[in-house]
Design a protein around this motif. Structure first.
Motif, PDB file in Angstrom:
ATOM      1  N   GLU A   1      -7.640 -12.534  30.780  1.00  0.00           N
ATOM      2  CA  GLU A   1      -6.683 -13.520  30.283  1.00  0.00           C
ATOM      3  C   GLU A   1      -7.027 -14.918  30.792  1.00  0.00           C
ATOM      4  O   GLU A   1      -7.218 -15.114  31.984  1.00  0.00           O
ATOM      5  CB  GLU A   1      -5.267 -13.190  30.746  1.00  0.00           C
TER       6      GLU A   1
ATOM      7  N   TYR B   1      -4.892 -17.363  30.280  1.00  0.00           N
ATOM      8  CA  TYR B   1      -3.571 -17.858  30.658  1.00  0.00           C
ATOM      9  C   TYR B   1      -2.615 -16.676  30.674  1.00  0.00           C
ATOM     10  O   TYR B   1      -2.862 -15.651  30.025  1.00  0.00           O
ATOM     11  CB  TYR B   1      -3.086 -18.959  29.698  1.00  0.00           C
ATOM     12  N   LYS B   2      -1.554 -16.775  31.420  1.00  0.00           N
ATOM     13  CA  LYS B   2      -0.595 -15.689  31.553  1.00  0.00           C
ATOM     14  C   LYS B   2       0.001 -15.337  30.183  1.00  0.00           C
ATOM     15  O   LYS B   2       0.463 -16.210  29.464  1.00  0.00           O
ATOM     16  CB  LYS B   2       0.522 -16.076  32.516  1.00  0.00           C
TER      17      LYS B   2
END
Length: 160
Positions: free
Chosen positions: A54, A56-57
């Motif tokens: 990922e 970004y979260k």
């Protein structure tokens, strides 16, 4: 009813029909377009295990939760390796007729019913592996079963 795959322009600006020889890796491209390649890198480890990191979260969930994809078999003679910087990718510059419709994949993280369909294959992706498992051995199934077998115990532990 799709009969052929048409070249499309990707983030590197060239028009190709994109494919991969790795079925598990193909599933990573079956998700929704959220931020395209910027969701995070994916590929194959030295041992051939697919990975997705990922950027970004929530990127994995945003891209794959509830998504569907189809797997097609195409004529490999028109596809070339090494035309892009992604080593697991093969591309064709011309439209490609579909030889065979192989399977439909529904990428699901919360459905309790879809994994139970006849002939469904459940792929469990962990930090270390990608493997098929029976529906009744998935984390989702086992947790749901535990809650339904003793709901009050779950509520008590949840509220503590």
């Amino acid at each position: 009813n799709l009969k052929k795959l048409e070249p499309r322009v990707s983030t590197h600006g060239k028009s190709y029909v994109y494919a991969t020889k790795c079925l598990e890796l193909a599933l990573f491209f079956g998700g929704r377009e959220s931020a395209g390649d910027f969701d995070g890198p994916c590929g194959l480890t030295d041992k051939g295990i697919p990975y997705f990191c990922e950027a970004y979260k929530g990127a994995f969930k945003r891209r794959f939760d509830g998504a569907e994809c189809y797997i097609y078999e195409v004529d490999p003679s028109t596809f070339k390796e090494g035309k892009t910087s992604f080593s697991a990718e093969v591309v064709s510059e011309s439209p490609d007729k579909i030889k065979e419709f192989r399977a439909q994949f529904i990428l699901s993280t919360h459905s309790p019913i879809l994994p139970l369909l006849p002939d469904a294959k459940i792929y469990e992706i962990t930090r270390d592996s990608l493997q098929t498992i029976p529906a009744d051995q998935t984390t989702h199934f086992l947790l749901t079963k535990r809650i339904l077998n003793n709901p009050q115990d779950f509520v008590n532990k949840f509220l503590d």
